[in-house]
Write a protein that holds these residues in place. Structure first.
Motif, PDB file in Angstrom:
ATOM      1  N   ALA A  35      -6.317  42.385   7.820  1.00 52.25           N
ATOM      2  CA  ALA A  35      -6.403  43.216   6.695  1.00 52.25           C
ATOM      3  C   ALA A  35      -7.898  43.887   6.678  1.00 52.25           C
ATOM      4  O   ALA A  35      -8.171  45.177   6.551  1.00 52.25           O
ATOM      5  N   LEU A  36      -9.120  43.334   6.603  1.00 51.68           N
ATOM      6  CA  LEU A  36     -10.302  43.590   6.565  1.00 51.68           C
ATOM      7  C   LEU A  36     -10.738  43.622   8.045  1.00 51.68           C
ATOM      8  O   LEU A  36     -11.227  45.234   8.496  1.00 51.68           O
ATOM      9  N   ALA A  37     -10.292  43.122   9.135  1.00 52.98           N
ATOM     10  CA  ALA A  37     -10.725  43.881  10.461  1.00 52.98           C
ATOM     11  C   ALA A  37      -9.918  44.837  10.425  1.00 52.98           C
ATOM     12  O   ALA A  37     -10.569  46.036  11.465  1.00 52.98           O
ATOM     13  N   LEU A  38      -8.654  45.227  10.380  1.00 51.97           N
ATOM     14  CA  LEU A  38      -7.843  46.395   9.935  1.00 51.97           C
ATOM     15  C   LEU A  38      -8.666  47.466   9.831  1.00 51.97           C
ATOM     16  O   LEU A  38      -8.604  49.138  10.059  1.00 51.97           O
ATOM     17  N   ALA A  39      -8.917  47.627   7.763  1.00 58.89           N
ATOM     18  CA  ALA A  39      -9.458  48.395   7.269  1.00 58.89           C
ATOM     19  C   ALA A  39     -10.774  48.957   7.998  1.00 58.89           C
ATOM     20  O   ALA A  39     -11.251  50.029   8.242  1.00 58.89           O
ATOM     21  N   ASP A  40     -11.900  47.750   8.696  1.00 54.21           N
ATOM     22  CA  ASP A  40     -13.069  48.185   9.377  1.00 54.21           C
ATOM     23  C   ASP A  40     -12.454  49.193  10.969  1.00 54.21           C
ATOM     24  O   ASP A  40     -13.028  49.936  11.038  1.00 54.21           O
ATOM     25  N   HIS A  41     -11.788  49.135  11.751  1.00 53.61           N
ATOM     26  CA  HIS A  41     -11.217  49.722  12.770  1.00 53.61           C
ATOM     27  C   HIS A  41     -10.349  50.761  12.000  1.00 53.61           C
ATOM     28  O   HIS A  41     -11.352  51.918  12.913  1.00 53.61           O
ATOM     29  N   ALA A  42     -10.206  50.961  11.388  1.00 54.89           N
ATOM     30  CA  ALA A  42      -9.536  52.608  10.847  1.00 54.89           C
ATOM     31  C   ALA A  42     -10.535  53.486  10.298  1.00 54.89           C
ATOM     32  O   ALA A  42      -9.903  54.712  10.986  1.00 54.89           O
ATOM     33  N   ARG A  43     -11.333  53.098   9.913  1.00 54.48           N
ATOM     34  CA  ARG A  43     -12.433  53.514   8.929  1.00 54.48           C
ATOM     35  C   ARG A  43     -13.187  54.185  10.889  1.00 54.48           C
ATOM     36  O   ARG A  43     -13.661  55.371  10.774  1.00 54.48           O
ATOM     37  N   ARG A  44     -14.063  53.469  11.388  1.00 49.82           N
ATOM     38  CA  ARG A  44     -14.352  53.606  12.768  1.00 49.82           C
ATOM     39  C   ARG A  44     -13.856  54.425  13.136  1.00 49.82           C
ATOM     40  O   ARG A  44     -13.643  55.290  13.573  1.00 49.82           O
ATOM     41  N   CYS A  45     -12.000  54.719  13.637  1.00 49.30           N
ATOM     42  CA  CYS A  45     -11.414  55.112  14.499  1.00 49.30           C
ATOM     43  C   CYS A  45     -11.355  56.850  13.659  1.00 49.30           C
ATOM     44  O   CYS A  45     -10.736  57.335  14.655  1.00 49.30           O
ATOM     45  N   ALA A  46     -10.591  57.524  12.808  1.00 48.92           N
ATOM     46  CA  ALA A  46      -9.978  57.529  11.791  1.00 48.92           C
ATOM     47  C   ALA A  46     -10.782  59.089  11.839  1.00 48.92           C
ATOM     48  O   ALA A  46     -11.827  59.124  11.744  1.00 48.92           O
ATOM     49  N   ARG A  47     -10.083  60.507  12.379  1.00 50.32           N
ATOM     50  CA  ARG A  47     -10.854  61.162  12.290  1.00 50.32           C
ATOM     51  C   ARG A  47     -11.366  62.129  10.742  1.00 50.32           C
ATOM     52  O   ARG A  47     -12.277  62.415  10.275  1.00 50.32           O
ATOM     53  N   THR A  48     -10.366  61.680   9.468  1.00 54.22           N
ATOM     54  CA  THR A  48     -10.523  61.239   8.235  1.00 54.22           C
ATOM     55  C   THR A  48      -9.719  60.501   7.869  1.00 54.22           C
ATOM     56  O   THR A  48      -8.807  60.193   7.824  1.00 54.22           O
ATOM     57  N   THR A  49     -10.577  60.211   6.544  1.00 53.38           N
ATOM     58  CA  THR A  49     -10.020  59.997   5.062  1.00 53.38           C
ATOM     59  C   THR A  49      -9.971  60.031   4.063  1.00 53.38           C
ATOM     60  O   THR A  49     -11.137  60.572   3.773  1.00 53.38           O
ATOM     61  N   THR A  50      -8.911  59.539   3.600  1.00 57.42           N
ATOM     62  CA  THR A  50      -8.639  60.181   2.885  1.00 57.42           C
ATOM     63  C   THR A  50      -7.991  58.721   1.089  1.00 57.42           C
ATOM     64  O   THR A  50      -7.493  58.278   2.150  1.00 57.42           O
ATOM     65  N   THR A  51      -9.346  59.287  -0.289  1.00 57.70           N
ATOM     66  CA  THR A  51      -8.732  57.839  -0.862  1.00 57.70           C
ATOM     67  C   THR A  51      -7.969  58.639  -1.634  1.00 57.70           C
ATOM     68  O   THR A  51      -8.766  60.169  -2.625  1.00 57.70           O
ATOM     69  N   LEU A  52      -6.785  58.267  -2.301  1.00 57.08           N
ATOM     70  CA  LEU A  52      -5.999  58.460  -3.943  1.00 57.08           C
ATOM     71  C   LEU A  52      -6.485  57.140  -4.976  1.00 57.08           C
ATOM     72  O   LEU A  52      -6.341  55.796  -4.397  1.00 57.08           O
ATOM     73  N   THR A  53      -6.255  57.891  -5.639  1.00 61.31           N
ATOM     74  CA  THR A  53      -6.386  56.661  -6.926  1.00 61.31           C
ATOM     75  C   THR A  53      -4.648  56.703  -8.304  1.00 61.31           C
ATOM     76  O   THR A  53      -4.505  57.850  -8.174  1.00 61.31           O
ATOM     77  N   GLY A  54      -5.144  55.889  -8.868  1.00 61.20           N
ATOM     78  CA  GLY A  54      -4.454  56.254 -10.409  1.00 61.20           C
ATOM     79  C   GLY A  54      -2.723  56.312  -9.548  1.00 61.20           C
ATOM     80  O   GLY A  54      -1.925  56.020  -9.280  1.00 61.20           O
ATOM     81  N   ALA A  55      -2.067  57.429 -10.601  1.00 60.75           N
ATOM     82  CA  ALA A  55      -0.483  57.519 -10.170  1.00 60.75           C
ATOM     83  C   ALA A  55      -0.748  58.303  -9.153  1.00 60.75           C
ATOM     84  O   ALA A  55       0.104  58.685  -8.160  1.00 60.75           O
ATOM     85  N   GLU A  56      -1.618  59.146  -8.062  1.00 66.51           N
ATOM     86  CA  GLU A  56      -1.736  59.489  -7.122  1.00 66.51           C
ATOM     87  C   GLU A  56      -0.954  58.578  -5.847  1.00 66.51           C
ATOM     88  O   GLU A  56       0.174  58.578  -5.194  1.00 66.51           O
TER      89      GLU A  56
END
Length: 152
Positions: A35-56
């Protein structure tokens, strides 16, 4: 700053959070590392990153996505779609009894490399391989072919 919880290994090798209440994040230490490795890889490759919190996070639509089995996610699973990865983090919110701390990160605009790393590239190259491939111009190389002759 210290965290209000500890990272622990559960009785069957799970990766847990402990704050007086235990919450398993991943079914194995290996899953947590993936999961740690995938997070780093995805962060580097994604064109956009969106964060949702709470009920979202609860409103997140996951139809058409498949679980990423390598992360062995329990409270913190990952999901793979056609061009995106989604990490859902509920473990910290559960251990802290703070639903507003639920988080999901959407990594969008991923190609085969971004979605699957080397597995995606190999899969694509196998699909693109011609039915009757031509032999390499270099031919087969054996270790013996590389040995240099020494003059007598």
């Amino acid at each position: 700053m210290a965290l209000p919880y500890s990272f622990v290994i559960g009785p069957s090798g799970e990766f847990w959070l402990d704050a007086g209440k235990w919450v398993p994040l991943h079914a194995s230490i290996e899953g947590w590392v993936e999961a740690l490795a995938l997070a780093d890889h995805a962060r580097r490759c994604a064109r956009t990153t969106t964060t949702l919190t709470g009920a979202e996070v609860d409103d997140l639509e996951l139809d058409g996505f498949e679980v990423v089995p390598e992360v062995a996610g329990l409270a913190d699973p990952w999901w793979r779609g056609s061009d995106s990865l989604i990490a859902v983090y509920r473990g910290e919110a559960q251990v802290m009894e703070a639903p507003r701390c639920r988080t999901a990160t959407i990594y969008a605009g991923l190609d085969a490399w971004g979605l699957r790393g080397l597995d995606g590239i190999v899969e694509l190259s196998e699909q693109a391989r011609p039915l009757n491939p031509r032999p390499s111009i270099f031919g087969a190389i054996n270790a013996g072919d590389l040995a240099q002759e020494t003059p007598d």
